[in-house]
Design a protein around this motif. Structure first.
Motif: not given
Lengths: 416, 113
Positions: A203, A208, A211, A231, A287
């Protein structure tokens, strides 16, 4: 090693059989819960006590055809923390047991394999399990699609990368690749494909987009374990491929990845800070965290990176399991004001990580102490704000595990 | 050389068609796109060995260099099975979603949120 994975798979199938019985008796369910817990402890002990110099090849073939399983000393804290959180989930939460053991099987495969294509196979198993996770409690098919489509495209990219690396080295075994591959433009293109695939799974901005759209659809009980493991595993695999196969990143590619990590850190933090929905907030924060992890991967040694992953897996899981499944807290929306505070706290502890991982020698163990303090503080704040009692097993379990991981890193530090 | 060119064109065309379909709004087209892209990648993986060798079964060879590398063939077989499994799972999801929403548009997923 392959026997351990087979045992986990059999355990998952046995649990699935028990869960499939129309009206399972409480006693049978309990027996299987305890059998699973004891087996997990046994398998974890076997994996952790195996010598890191020994490897096992499936079928007894040489590495070119056989699949080699090997665990390095640096990876052991991460394996320990992953097994520990699944054990906690099994004992104290006990939801969708078969799926969770299946997920753990795939994770163990990713951790232990030393073969590039086998890594792809374990990733696909991991994805299959995680595709099913959002539809366990309610038929949330949208979440599956939003999560699955980018993941399938990323897997295709990974396969292209594997093809190019095999073409250039003639091997799939990561150690053999390191001995035979030459740093050509083609090799760099292969690394680029593998990196794009793994950054999508992790991500990192600009990969990303899936996500925020899918993570908040996981139910409150499963979300912590998915957040703590899925992740990060993309970046773990990228680190494994780069370090074990001894692949050197092109300076341009390395610079681009540093820029991506900085953009991910800043944009993830801003998005998380202003997001009122708690699960979406943590999805955005992952992230930011992936950005920190990518920076750590690029700047520090694999052992520091794996130790950080181990701490973070424990911390993320115990904080979220305590927050989301404990009890009287509405999943959405939660007050913006108090969510911004822990997010800023996490941001600062991650900055500590970057400083500690960059130091020589690294003092990542101190980072673990910061984490313990942060955990105690946050659980205290939570109990004050929500006027609920934080469950004792969660915090005590987390504290013991983080101290054990600290002991691991001290051992690692002492032994150079 | 010609064989390689034909296969390269085939991989390129399949990838192009796959990417085009993935960018559409229809869920079924996206699925077909994923399937096409996965086939293109499998063909690419198959070509990672030398294409000129003889099939390594049924004969005894004096010179091992004559034999085609069997490893990519085994890899492709595994990749096909995995890809098929995942596409089947996604087909089931799309069918269920179609039953629920009575619609085949990817944009509708955001509207529902």
């Amino acid at each position: 090693m392959s026997l351990n994975i087979t045992a986990l798979l059999i355990l998952a199938i046995a649990n699935l059989a028990v869960e499939s019985i129309p009206s399972p008796k409480q006693a049978l369910n309990k027996i299987f819960k305890w059998i699973s817990a004891i087996s997990l402890v046994g398998i974890m002990t076997i994996i952790l006590t195996e010598s890191h110099n020994e490897s096992e090849t499936v079928g007894g073939y040489e590495p070119r055809l056989g699949i080699e399983f090997r665990v390095s000393l640096a990876e052991k804290p991460l394996i320990f923390s992953t097994f520990a959180i699944f054990l906690h989930f099994l004992l104290f939460v006990d939801h969708a047991r078969s799926l969770m053991i299946f997920l753990l099987t795939a994770l163990t495969g990713v951790f232990t394999t030393n073969d590039l294509f086998n890594l792809f196979v374990w990733f696909e198993l991991l994805l299959t399990a995680s595709f099913i996770a959002p539809i366990i409690s309610k038929p949330n098919f949208k979440a599956v699609l939003k999560y699955a489509i980018p993941s399938v495209i990323a897997s295709a990219m990974f396969l292209i990368g594997i093809g190019i690396l095999y073409k250039n080295s003639g091997y799939l075994n990561l150690n053999e690749i390191s001995n035979s591959i030459q740093n050509t433009n083609q090799t760099q293109i292969g690394i680029l494909f593998v990196a794009i695939a793994m950054l999508t799974k992790a991500g990192i901005v600009p990969f990303h987009f899936w996500l925020g759209a899918s993570y908040h659809n996981f139910n409150n009980i499963i979300f912590p374990i998915i957040y703590a493991t899925l992740t990060k595993i993309g970046l773990f695999a990228l680190s494994k491929v780069l370090h074990k196969a001894d692949l050197t990143l092109d300076p341009t590619l390395s610079s681009v990845m540093i820029v991506l990590s900085i953009v991910s850190i800043s944009s993830g933090f801003i998005l998380a800070f202003f997001e009122p929905n708690i699960k979406r907030c943590f999805a955005f924060f992952s992230i930011c965290k992936s950005g920190f992890l990518l920076a750590c991967l690029l700047w520090s040694s694999p052992s520091v990176f794996y130790t950080y992953l181990a701490y973070d897996t424990l911390f993320s899981y115990f904080f979220l399991i305590s927050l989301l499944t404990d009890r009287n807290i509405p999943s959405t929306p939660i007050m913006f004001g108090w969510l911004g505070f822990p997010i800023s706290g996490f941001f600062l502890t991650n900055i500590m990580l970057i400083i500690s991982s960059h130091a020589n020698p690294s003092f990542v163990g101190i980072y673990g102490l910061f984490k313990i303090l942060a955990l105690v503080l946050l659980l205290k704040i939570k109990s004050m704000k929500e006027e609920t009692k934080v469950s004792l097993p969660d915090s005590v379990f987390a504290l013991i595990l983080i101290i054990l991981i600290s002991a691991f890193s001290v051992y690692d530090f002492v032994n150079g | 050389m010609e064989d390689r060119l034909v296969i390269a064109i085939l991989i390129g065309s399949l990838s192009g068609v796959g990417c085009y379909l993935i960018l559409q709004n229809s869920l079924v087209r996206i699925l077909i796109g994923l399937f096409t892209l996965s086939n293109a990648v499998n063909l690419f993986l198959f070509c990672s060995s030398d294409l000129n060798g003889i099939a390594p079964v049924g004969k005894e060879f004096q010179n091992p260099d004559q034999i085609a590398d069997p490893l990519p063939q085994a890899l492709v077989l595994t990749a096909i099975v995995i890809g098929f499994g995942i596409i089947s799972l996604l087909t089931g999801v799309v069918l269920k979603l179609n039953e629920k929403l009575r619609c085949d548009d990817f944009r509708m997923l955001d509207v529902e949120d």
